[in-house]
Design an enzyme around this catalytic site. Sequence first.
Site, PDB file in Angstrom:
ATOM      1  N   GLN A 351       0.328  -0.457  -0.101  1.00 41.39           N
ATOM      2  CA  GLN A 351      -0.132   0.107   0.117  1.00 41.39           C
ATOM      3  C   GLN A 351       0.805   1.412   0.195  1.00 41.39           C
ATOM      4  OE1 GLN A 351      -3.372  -0.131  -0.226  1.00 41.39           O
ATOM      5  NE2 GLN A 351      -3.683   2.138  -0.304  1.00 41.39           N
ATOM      6  N   GLU A 352       1.983   1.195   0.998  1.00 45.11           N
ATOM      7  CA  GLU A 352       2.673   2.535   0.780  1.00 45.11           C
ATOM      8  C   GLU A 352       3.442   2.785  -0.375  1.00 45.11           C
ATOM      9  OE1 GLU A 352       3.058   4.184   2.835  1.00 45.11           O
ATOM     10  OE2 GLU A 352       1.976   3.557   4.502  1.00 45.11           O
ATOM     11  N   SER A 353       4.242   1.547  -0.901  1.00 46.07           N
ATOM     12  CA  SER A 353       5.095   1.819  -2.499  1.00 46.07           C
ATOM     13  C   SER A 353       4.990   0.742  -3.462  1.00 46.07           C
ATOM     14  CB  SER A 353       7.125   1.653  -0.650  1.00 46.07           C
ATOM     15  OG  SER A 353       7.021   0.482  -0.901  1.00 46.07           O
ATOM     16  N   TYR A 476      -7.101   3.461   3.308  1.00 51.97           N
ATOM     17  CA  TYR A 476      -5.808   2.724   3.769  1.00 51.97           C
ATOM     18  C   TYR A 476      -5.920   1.117   4.386  1.00 51.97           C
ATOM     19  CZ  TYR A 476      -0.971   2.457   5.346  1.00 51.97           C
ATOM     20  OH  TYR A 476       0.208   2.770   6.046  1.00 51.97           O
TER      21      TYR A 476
END
Length: 513
Positions: A351-353, A476
Amino acid sequence: MKAILHENLVKGRVYLLLSLFLTSFLFAVSCSVEENVENEEVEDEASLPVSVLEPVQRDLAEIKESGVLRMITYYSSNTYFLNQGIEVGFEYELVKEFARENDLALEVVIVGADENPFDLLNSGQGDLIAANYTITPERRDIVRFTRPYNLVDQMLVFSSQAPEQPQTLEELSGSGISVSVRRNSSYFSRLQDLIDEGYEIDINIMPDAIDTEAALMQVGEGELMATVADDNMFDAANRYMDGLFPGPKIAERDTIAWAIRQNAPDLESTMNRFLYKHFRFTDDRENPRRSTFLNILRKRYFEESRQIAEFYNPEWQYQTIGIISPYDDIVKSVADSLNLDWLMLTAMIAQESSFNPNSKSWAGAVGLMQVIPRFVETEYEQLYDPVTNIKEGARIIKEHLSHYSYMDSTNQWQMALATYNVGQGHMADARRLVIDQNKNPNEWENVSGALLMLMQRRYYQEARYGFARGIEPVQYVKEIMNRYRTYEAIIALAENQQRGSISNAMISTGLSN
């Protein structure tokens, strides 16, 4: 360190093999339950085998209320698979675009070895089946279909190791060559029609877990003599599989669509409007018109599959079991040291990167877990090192989990993930707002609603930390929790594969009872 990363990256390039070898092993284990079906036996089976006859009530309104659209599919290169930990696939990307346009998170429900996709749909465990399904009368008795988004021809595919490769139905008739298909497939229905027309065709029923791609692999390896596939799937598979021999077409211009529950008219109409923008055809089904978006997907997954082809190198067969991303070994090591769930950390990294160690956000967060430099003592450049970044990100999420340690596990993780995304101050404001509403501040459902309220002036002007773009942490958390459940399903499939291979080894060596 570089050697470890290189090894992981090599593994990561090839984990797409997981789907084929999962199903291949399942096929071997299930051989004892397979049967050659005589023509008269085939004719006796008038409907698809299902156990859930009445669909649950869950139309578009209920789906939007939950915020999550659940897609039922198989793990294969044309429907859904992981590429370096990222979720991709023709069906996945098409459904995800629909979900995006309707402000929904997308959760993938992978059909397990002993599961029926129609039962998963009608029981409410999923909201649509997106698996390259042909519209058939038999299926219409159980589900409704959206308008089509593709037209395909059904074709016989033979093994190059078969005694012969018939080029006409007349040559196949009475040849003794068994055609292997799933009972709930449109191929089975079409073969039945041909039998009714007088052709003598032996049908071999395969387990439902063996999708078309896995069946093609079995044919290429000579373990099956023949199967049926849609022409687009055969063309894609033939680029990276050896031993496939094209046979005659048995159906032309079949319509492919999504399957939904029969009592979901609002979902159907909304999906139809979406699909109408991307695919149209005339009454004679000639020269269909596709949107640019749909043409890109077709080219990516069916026409130019070089990236898929390299994943199917047989030398890598036994290196792919249970691999989620190139960083699995690092994540597992860090997670073990902090007593964290490694799959949850992996879902966070995705999800982040998107597993890009050089990623940097507009806010200055860097690396795999998008760590903000001011919150750590590590030197800035070191945050681009995967091990360092994962350690720091895991340390931060561990601190947030400890802050919510008095909650149940699910709420604890949801709160911690939201805090990781939006910060402790905004989370404190949201929980105070929940208390003001006389609701439980330890329930994520309440806090997520309050985060959305902090986007409205009348609420954030009274909050200590002011405006919060609450939709971001809410989405998120949804995305990570959905991805986590999908990763769990993939690992479960891998464990089934391992158990199957061990069982086969015991049988072949005479060690089993």
